[in-house]
Design a protein around this motif. Structure first.
Motif, PDB file in Angstrom:
ATOM      1  N   PHE A  53     -13.555   1.371   4.371  1.00 20.49           N
ATOM      2  CA  PHE A  53     -14.028   0.074   4.886  1.00 20.49           C
ATOM      3  C   PHE A  53     -13.906  -1.000   3.817  1.00 20.49           C
ATOM      4  CE2 PHE A  53     -16.534   2.091   8.426  1.00 20.49           C
ATOM      5  CZ  PHE A  53     -15.852   1.409   9.422  1.00 20.49           C
ATOM      6  N   THR A  54     -14.284  -0.636   2.589  1.00 17.50           N
ATOM      7  CA  THR A  54     -14.251  -1.613   1.505  1.00 17.50           C
ATOM      8  C   THR A  54     -12.820  -2.040   1.196  1.00 17.50           C
ATOM      9  OG1 THR A  54     -16.152  -0.468   0.598  1.00 17.50           O
ATOM     10  CG2 THR A  54     -15.065  -2.073  -0.839  1.00 17.50           C
ATOM     11  N   ILE A  55     -11.940  -1.034   1.076  1.00 18.14           N
ATOM     12  CA  ILE A  55     -10.530  -1.350   0.766  1.00 18.14           C
ATOM     13  C   ILE A  55      -9.945  -2.246   1.858  1.00 18.14           C
ATOM     14  CG2 ILE A  55      -8.223  -0.370   0.454  1.00 18.14           C
ATOM     15  CD1 ILE A  55      -9.913   0.335  -1.876  1.00 18.14           C
ATOM     16  N   ALA A  56     -10.218  -1.890   3.128  1.00 14.72           N
ATOM     17  CA  ALA A  56      -9.708  -2.697   4.243  1.00 14.72           C
ATOM     18  C   ALA A  56     -10.213  -4.131   4.126  1.00 14.72           C
ATOM     19  CB  ALA A  56     -10.136  -2.087   5.576  1.00 14.72           C
ATOM     20  N   ALA A  57     -11.504  -4.281   3.792  1.00 14.80           N
ATOM     21  CA  ALA A  57     -12.089  -5.615   3.675  1.00 14.80           C
ATOM     22  C   ALA A  57     -11.424  -6.392   2.551  1.00 14.80           C
ATOM     23  CB  ALA A  57     -13.590  -5.520   3.442  1.00 14.80           C
ATOM     24  N   VAL A  58     -11.144  -5.703   1.438  1.00 18.45           N
ATOM     25  CA  VAL A  58     -10.499  -6.386   0.305  1.00 18.45           C
ATOM     26  C   VAL A  58      -9.119  -6.900   0.714  1.00 18.45           C
ATOM     27  CG1 VAL A  58      -9.553  -6.102  -2.012  1.00 18.45           C
ATOM     28  CG2 VAL A  58     -11.775  -5.124  -1.452  1.00 18.45           C
ATOM     29  N   TYR A  59      -8.319  -6.034   1.386  1.00 16.98           N
ATOM     30  CA  TYR A  59      -7.006  -6.488   1.866  1.00 16.98           C
ATOM     31  C   TYR A  59      -7.151  -7.696   2.781  1.00 16.98           C
ATOM     32  CZ  TYR A  59      -4.035  -2.681   0.133  1.00 16.98           C
ATOM     33  OH  TYR A  59      -3.330  -1.841  -0.660  1.00 16.98           O
ATOM     34  N   MET A  60      -8.163  -7.606   3.661  1.00 21.56           N
ATOM     35  CA  MET A  60      -8.330  -8.679   4.641  1.00 21.56           C
ATOM     36  C   MET A  60      -8.677  -9.995   3.955  1.00 21.56           C
ATOM     37  SD  MET A  60     -10.136  -8.003   8.241  1.00 21.56           S
ATOM     38  CE  MET A  60     -11.541  -9.055   8.074  1.00 21.56           C
ATOM     39  N   VAL A  61      -9.562  -9.913   2.959  1.00 18.42           N
ATOM     40  CA  VAL A  61      -9.939 -11.134   2.244  1.00 18.42           C
ATOM     41  C   VAL A  61      -8.698 -11.758   1.585  1.00 18.42           C
ATOM     42  CG1 VAL A  61     -11.202 -12.029   0.252  1.00 18.42           C
ATOM     43  CG2 VAL A  61     -12.345 -10.512   1.874  1.00 18.42           C
ATOM     44  N   VAL A  62      -7.892 -10.914   0.935  1.00 22.75           N
ATOM     45  CA  VAL A  62      -6.690 -11.425   0.261  1.00 22.75           C
ATOM     46  C   VAL A  62      -5.750 -12.107   1.258  1.00 22.75           C
ATOM     47  CG1 VAL A  62      -4.579 -10.764  -0.962  1.00 22.75           C
ATOM     48  CG2 VAL A  62      -6.777  -9.767  -1.620  1.00 22.75           C
ATOM     49  N   ALA A  90       0.834  -1.215   0.000  1.00 24.41           N
ATOM     50  CA  ALA A  90       0.000   0.000   0.000  1.00 24.41           C
ATOM     51  C   ALA A  90       0.861   1.253   0.000  1.00 24.41           C
ATOM     52  CB  ALA A  90      -0.928  -0.006   1.210  1.00 24.41           C
ATOM     53  N   ILE A  91       2.100   1.127   0.482  1.00 24.04           N
ATOM     54  CA  ILE A  91       2.951   2.316   0.600  1.00 24.04           C
ATOM     55  C   ILE A  91       3.262   2.941  -0.760  1.00 24.04           C
ATOM     56  CG2 ILE A  91       5.211   1.211   0.473  1.00 24.04           C
ATOM     57  CD1 ILE A  91       5.178   3.279   3.271  1.00 24.04           C
ATOM     58  N   VAL A  92       3.225   2.110  -1.825  1.00 25.25           N
ATOM     59  CA  VAL A  92       3.589   2.662  -3.128  1.00 25.25           C
ATOM     60  C   VAL A  92       2.528   3.631  -3.654  1.00 25.25           C
ATOM     61  CG1 VAL A  92       4.873   0.552  -3.640  1.00 25.25           C
ATOM     62  CG2 VAL A  92       2.603   0.863  -4.604  1.00 25.25           C
ATOM     63  N   SER A  93       1.413   3.769  -2.919  1.00 23.52           N
ATOM     64  CA  SER A  93       0.416   4.768  -3.325  1.00 23.52           C
ATOM     65  C   SER A  93       1.020   6.177  -3.248  1.00 23.52           C
ATOM     66  CB  SER A  93      -0.824   4.672  -2.447  1.00 23.52           C
ATOM     67  OG  SER A  93      -0.482   4.962  -1.120  1.00 23.52           O
ATOM     68  N   VAL A  94       2.087   6.358  -2.460  1.00 24.03           N
ATOM     69  CA  VAL A  94       2.684   7.699  -2.363  1.00 24.03           C
ATOM     70  C   VAL A  94       3.397   8.101  -3.648  1.00 24.03           C
ATOM     71  CG1 VAL A  94       2.947   7.582   0.142  1.00 24.03           C
ATOM     72  CG2 VAL A  94       4.873   6.973  -1.321  1.00 24.03           C
ATOM     73  N   ILE A  95       3.771   7.120  -4.493  1.00 26.47           N
ATOM     74  CA  ILE A  95       4.313   7.524  -5.787  1.00 26.47           C
ATOM     75  C   ILE A  95       3.296   7.226  -6.900  1.00 26.47           C
ATOM     76  CG2 ILE A  95       6.753   7.379  -5.135  1.00 26.47           C
ATOM     77  CD1 ILE A  95       6.850   4.679  -6.646  1.00 26.47           C
ATOM     78  N   ALA A  96       2.011   7.128  -6.474  1.00 26.98           N
ATOM     79  CA  ALA A  96       0.887   7.057  -7.414  1.00 26.98           C
ATOM     80  C   ALA A  96       0.925   5.878  -8.360  1.00 26.98           C
ATOM     81  CB  ALA A  96       0.773   8.362  -8.202  1.00 26.98           C
ATOM     82  N   VAL A  97       1.364   4.700  -7.868  1.00 28.69           N
ATOM     83  CA  VAL A  97       1.165   3.478  -8.640  1.00 28.69           C
ATOM     84  C   VAL A  97      -0.301   3.095  -8.447  1.00 28.69           C
ATOM     85  CG1 VAL A  97       1.743   1.034  -8.826  1.00 28.69           C
ATOM     86  CG2 VAL A  97       3.526   2.700  -8.367  1.00 28.69           C
ATOM     87  N   ALA A  98      -1.004   2.767  -9.524  1.00 28.77           N
ATOM     88  CA  ALA A  98      -2.458   2.607  -9.444  1.00 28.77           C
ATOM     89  C   ALA A  98      -2.861   1.283  -8.806  1.00 28.77           C
ATOM     90  CB  ALA A  98      -3.077   2.750 -10.827  1.00 28.77           C
ATOM     91  N   GLU A  99      -2.452   1.057  -7.536  1.00 28.24           N
ATOM     92  CA  GLU A  99      -2.881  -0.154  -6.853  1.00 28.24           C
ATOM     93  C   GLU A  99      -4.043   0.182  -5.918  1.00 28.24           C
ATOM     94  OE1 GLU A  99      -1.782   1.682  -4.009  1.00 28.24           O
ATOM     95  OE2 GLU A  99      -1.750  -0.355  -3.161  1.00 28.24           O
ATOM     96  N   LEU A 100      -4.451  -0.801  -5.133  1.00 29.92           N
ATOM     97  CA  LEU A 100      -5.682  -0.718  -4.361  1.00 29.92           C
ATOM     98  C   LEU A 100      -5.812   0.576  -3.541  1.00 29.92           C
ATOM     99  CD1 LEU A 100      -8.039  -2.552  -4.175  1.00 29.92           C
ATOM    100  CD2 LEU A 100      -6.900  -3.843  -2.362  1.00 29.92           C
TER     101      LEU A 100
END
Lengths: 276, 279
Positions: B251-260, B222-232
């Motif tokens: 909430f949705t994003i957290a749930a998606v990470y949790m499911v993975v 998730a940290i790579v969001s700071v250089i705007a890589v289009a991930e979750l």
């Protein structure tokens, strides 16, 4: 290309000859026929000296039994013979090839030297059959079919052909040790080293292992055994060696060794071990 | 002398018993888990109610998939999830390779090898991953021409490679020394001993901590969001800047990470069972 090699050879020829001469000088004629030869070997663990000036020769087909109190350097000596430990001075040769830390030939050398450990050291993730075939297949390059045939053959010889598909932990100690012997034999070794092969076994399992070792001795295998089984020693040994505190104290044929050893220490040790 | 054969058959059933015990349904843990999750949801809901938050859950499904006149289309979150998985998978494979090389260097017994391995490990381990990411993107990026995605993968691979090297080292060293001696005494080279004897046995020591590491990697991607890589996580931020639905989206994003990560954990525990068979 050929002239390159020739030039290289000529340039370094003196090194080659000087090495051979050096080797010959250090190695008197009477020892060159020995399959195992140790000359003036010292071994240190830090400041502790485990072997003092040990010299020993084993001829092809000879059965040597080494005994002595614990901590006397028996295991260290036998482990130096196949390079599991390295001696600090002196020379050990197997078939005329020096065993030392720098040797590139060590894996090749060990293929001809079987080793049986006190704790069996079977590979727990492999079946008995795989334990026996992994060496021939991966190291010797034997085909799988041939390796399995050889493995079943040797399992027959150590009297447990029916255990081939089990895992080591499903076998008793005596059975595991016999598998360990078969594993070494599958490599078609010339020499077998035994490092207290029966010391970790329950008493009722010792004989089944010793029987296999006696059969092996009868087949003409060169053997070096570290053991306290004096009955076995009497039966198979050509030469008995007694070690104490890192030194070889007594070397004698078994009839002399058991009846009239030269050293007082050896006599004392034998009386202690044979008394019960 | 009569019951010599008795001890041998007894050992076989004993080895399976401890595993069977662990398989029962963990009623208490599940109840506790449900209670905690329920508490968090209720807390968030109550908080949102008190500040008069306008819930718009009905707008969320379109970010997973859409059914338009053109037919079925994946939504942004689904695309972001694929990117995250892609990033994590490539980074994990690379990290394992780096980890193995570093671990083997460390155990090589060569003075230089050990020094390089320890130097690498301490350098990486004592740096925040965010700084490492900036280093890869703003410093090494222009020098070697990395794009965002490459820089992210390399950053994650190097960071987790250092941690994985320690896991691999511990696993390899947990294999009994007698196994090395036995492998060598049948003439195996060091490489062969690793490949056929030591590594297969160390897998079961490595699996539990490796699971933790994979989960950690997926989350730290998730940290790579700071250089705007289009991930979750980046997708989540983008959706919020369009819609201001922070509660629903996070909430949705957290749930998606949790499911993975839960799927990963379950998968690995299945693998563990497979390798844990006490031969």
């Amino acid at each position: 290309m050929r002239s390159d090699i020739r030039a290289h050879y000529d340039k370094h020829k003196h090194l080659l000859y000087s090495q051979i001469e050096d080797g010959l000088a250090r190695f008197p004629m009477e020892h060159r026929n020995n399959i195992i030869s140790a000359r003036n070997v010292d071994k240190f663990y830090g400041a502790f000296q485990a072997l003092y000036d040990v010299s020993l020769n084993v001829a092809k087909g000879e059965r040597v039994v080494i005994c002595g109190p614990s901590g006397s350097g028996k295991s260290t000596l036998i482990r130096c013979m196949n390079g599991l430990e390295f001696h600090n001075s002196g020379i050990i040769t197997i078939n005329g090839v020096e065993v030392n830390e720098r040797s590139k030939q060590l894996p090749a050398l060990r293929q001809d030297i079987g080793m049986v450990f006190q704790q069996f050291n079977l590979f727990p993730h492999l079946t008995i059959l795989e334990n026996l075939t992994i060496g021939p297949i991966r190291v010797r390059g034997v085909s799988k079919v041939e390796a399995e045939e050889r493995a079943r053959n040797y399992l027959e010889r150590v009297h447990i052909p029916e255990q081939a598909d089990k895992y080591p932990n499903q076998l008793s100690g005596g059975q595991q040790q016999r598998v360990a012997i078969a594993r070494s034999l599958c490599m078609e070794t010339q020499i077998m080293l035994f490092d207290e092969p029966t010391s970790a076994l329950d008493p009722e399992m010792i004989n089944e292992v010793l029987d296999v070792m006696i059969e092996l001795a009868d087949s003409g295998m060169t053997m070096v055994c570290v053991t306290h089984e004096m009955g076995f020693a009497r039966k198979v040994a050509d030469t008995m060696i007694f070690m104490e505190a890192g030194r070889i104290v007594e070397t004698a044929p078994p009839n002399k060794f058991f009846t009239a050893p030269d050293s007082e220490r050896c006599r004392l040790f034998l009386s202690q071990i044979l008394a019960h | 002398m009569t019951d010599l054969s008795a001890p041998a058959p007894q050992t076989a059933p004993q080895t399976t018993r401890p595993r069977a015990q662990g398989r029962g349904f963990p009623v208490v843990s599940v109840a506790l888990y449900a209670l905690i999750i329920g508490g968090i949801i209720w807390g968030a809901y109550a908080g949102a109610q008190s500040m008069g938050y306008n819930w718009q859950w009905y707008r969320m499904p379109q970010y997973f998939y859409r059914l338009t006149d053109d037919g079925f289309q994946w939504g942004e979150i689904a695309i972001g999830l694929v990117k995250t998985l892609q990033l994590s998978t490539i980074a994990f494979v690379l990290a394992t390779v780096i980890g193995l090389v570093v671990a083997l260097l460390r155990m090589s017994g060569l003075v230089v090898g050990t020094a390089v391995a320890i130097g690498f490990l301490e350098f990486i381990r004592n740096m925040p991953i965010l700084v490492l990411l900036y280093l890869f993107y703003y410093v090494l990026g222009p020098v070697f021409g990395f794009d965002r995605f490459t820089a992210s993968i390399l950053c994650l691979a190097v960071f987790h490679g250092a941690l994985i090297s320690e896991i691999l080292r511990a696993g390899i060293q947990a294999v009994a020394p007698g196994q090395w001696e036995a492998a060598k005494s049948i003439g195996m080279s060091t490489t062969q001993a690793y490949r056929y004897i030591v590594l297969p046995q160390s897998v079961r020591f490595m699996l539990p901590p490796m699971t933790g590491e994979v989960v950690h990697l997926v989350k730290s991607s998730a940290i790579v969001s700071v250089i705007a890589v289009a991930e979750l996580t980046t997708i989540g931020r983008n959706i919020i800047s369009d819609t201001y639905m922070s509660f629903e989206v996070w909430f949705t994003i957290a749930a998606v990470y949790m499911v993975v990560t839960l799927i990963l954990s379950i998968g690995v525990s299945w693998l563990e069972n497979k390798y844990a068979v006490d031969h």
